[in-house]
Design a protein around this motif. Structure first.
Motif, mmCIF file in Angstrom:
data_model
loop_
_atom_site.group_PDB
_atom_site.id
_atom_site.type_symbol
_atom_site.label_atom_id
_atom_site.label_comp_id
_atom_site.label_asym_id
_atom_site.label_seq_id
_atom_site.Cartn_x
_atom_site.Cartn_y
_atom_site.Cartn_z
ATOM 1 N N ALA A 44 0.828 -1.215 0.000
ATOM 2 C CA ALA A 44 0.000 0.000 0.000
ATOM 3 C C ALA A 44 0.855 1.256 0.000
ATOM 4 O O ALA A 44 0.454 2.286 -0.529
ATOM 5 N N CYS A 45 2.042 1.182 0.570
ATOM 6 C CA CYS A 45 2.909 2.356 0.705
ATOM 7 C C CYS A 45 3.954 2.441 -0.399
ATOM 8 O O CYS A 45 4.928 3.173 -0.283
ATOM 9 N N GLU A 46 3.762 1.705 -1.485
ATOM 10 C CA GLU A 46 4.744 1.685 -2.566
ATOM 11 C C GLU A 46 4.828 3.053 -3.239
ATOM 12 O O GLU A 46 3.822 3.646 -3.613
ATOM 13 N N VAL A 47 6.052 3.551 -3.375
ATOM 14 C CA VAL A 47 6.321 4.829 -4.040
ATOM 15 C C VAL A 47 7.478 4.612 -5.018
ATOM 16 O O VAL A 47 8.208 3.635 -4.927
ATOM 17 N N GLU A 48 7.641 5.548 -5.928
ATOM 18 C CA GLU A 48 8.704 5.451 -6.926
ATOM 19 C C GLU A 48 9.808 6.442 -6.594
ATOM 20 O O GLU A 48 9.535 7.610 -6.324
ATOM 21 N N VAL A 49 11.042 5.985 -6.610
ATOM 22 C CA VAL A 49 12.181 6.885 -6.426
ATOM 23 C C VAL A 49 12.700 7.296 -7.794
ATOM 24 O O VAL A 49 12.358 6.698 -8.806
ATOM 25 N N GLU A 50 13.540 8.318 -7.815
ATOM 26 C CA GLU A 50 13.918 8.965 -9.067
ATOM 27 C C GLU A 50 14.505 8.051 -10.134
ATOM 28 O O GLU A 50 14.403 8.333 -11.308
ATOM 29 N N GLU A 51 15.086 6.945 -9.768
ATOM 30 C CA GLU A 51 15.652 6.041 -10.761
ATOM 31 C C GLU A 51 14.584 5.182 -11.429
ATOM 32 O O GLU A 51 14.884 4.351 -12.265
ATOM 33 N N ASN A 53 12.761 3.035 -9.749
ATOM 34 C CA ASN A 53 12.548 1.872 -8.895
ATOM 35 C C ASN A 53 11.425 2.153 -7.910
ATOM 36 O O ASN A 53 11.216 3.297 -7.515
ATOM 37 N N THR A 54 10.731 1.123 -7.501
ATOM 38 C CA THR A 54 9.706 1.290 -6.477
ATOM 39 C C THR A 54 10.231 0.742 -5.156
ATOM 40 O O THR A 54 10.999 -0.220 -5.120
ATOM 41 N N ILE A 55 9.810 1.407 -4.091
ATOM 42 C CA ILE A 55 10.173 0.984 -2.738
ATOM 43 C C ILE A 55 8.908 0.992 -1.894
ATOM 44 O O ILE A 55 7.909 1.597 -2.259
ATOM 45 N N ARG A 56 8.953 0.329 -0.771
ATOM 46 C CA ARG A 56 7.855 0.361 0.187
ATOM 47 C C ARG A 56 8.256 1.296 1.319
ATOM 48 O O ARG A 56 9.185 1.013 2.063
ATOM 49 N N ALA A 57 7.559 2.420 1.413
ATOM 50 C CA ALA A 57 7.938 3.483 2.345
ATOM 51 C C ALA A 57 7.874 3.052 3.804
ATOM 52 O O ALA A 57 8.624 3.567 4.624
ATOM 53 N N CYS A 58 7.017 2.098 4.141
ATOM 54 C CA CYS A 58 6.876 1.719 5.551
ATOM 55 C C CYS A 58 8.088 0.967 6.081
ATOM 56 O O CYS A 58 8.274 0.887 7.292
ATOM 57 N N ILE A 59 8.916 0.424 5.198
ATOM 58 C CA ILE A 59 10.094 -0.329 5.646
ATOM 59 C C ILE A 59 11.392 0.253 5.087
ATOM 60 O O ILE A 59 12.416 -0.411 5.090
#
Length: 79
Positions: A44-51, A53-59
């Motif tokens: 649910a907290c997946e966001v995209e970083v500038e490269e 790539n997607t990350i999960r912000a909660c972890i």
């Protein structure tokens, strides 16, 4: 040394410390990142970083070795 974290599409920038949880940084910036399980498994907290790539912000925390980080928030309509 701080890291400048820029949130899109809100166009909000806030200073953060290396190792600081991204959800805390977003909250301080007044940016909402949806969360679900708080363990990274629901995405649910997946966001995209500038490269792109997607990350999960909660972890995820602010990474070392950079002075700037751009995070693109996108909304999953199921959350």
């Amino acid at each position: 040394m701080g890291v400048s974290v820029h949130f899109l599409p809100d166009d909000v920038t806030v200073e953060a410390e290396v190792g600081e949880p991204l959800l805390d940084v977003a909250e301080r910036a007044g940016v909402l990142i949806p969360t679900g399980c708080q363990m990274g498994s629901c995405y649910a907290c997946e966001v995209e970083v500038e490269e792109g790539n997607t990350i999960r912000a909660c972890i995820t925390a602010v990474p070392p070795g950079r002075s700037h980080l751009t995070i693109n928030l996108f909304v999953d309509p199921t959350w």
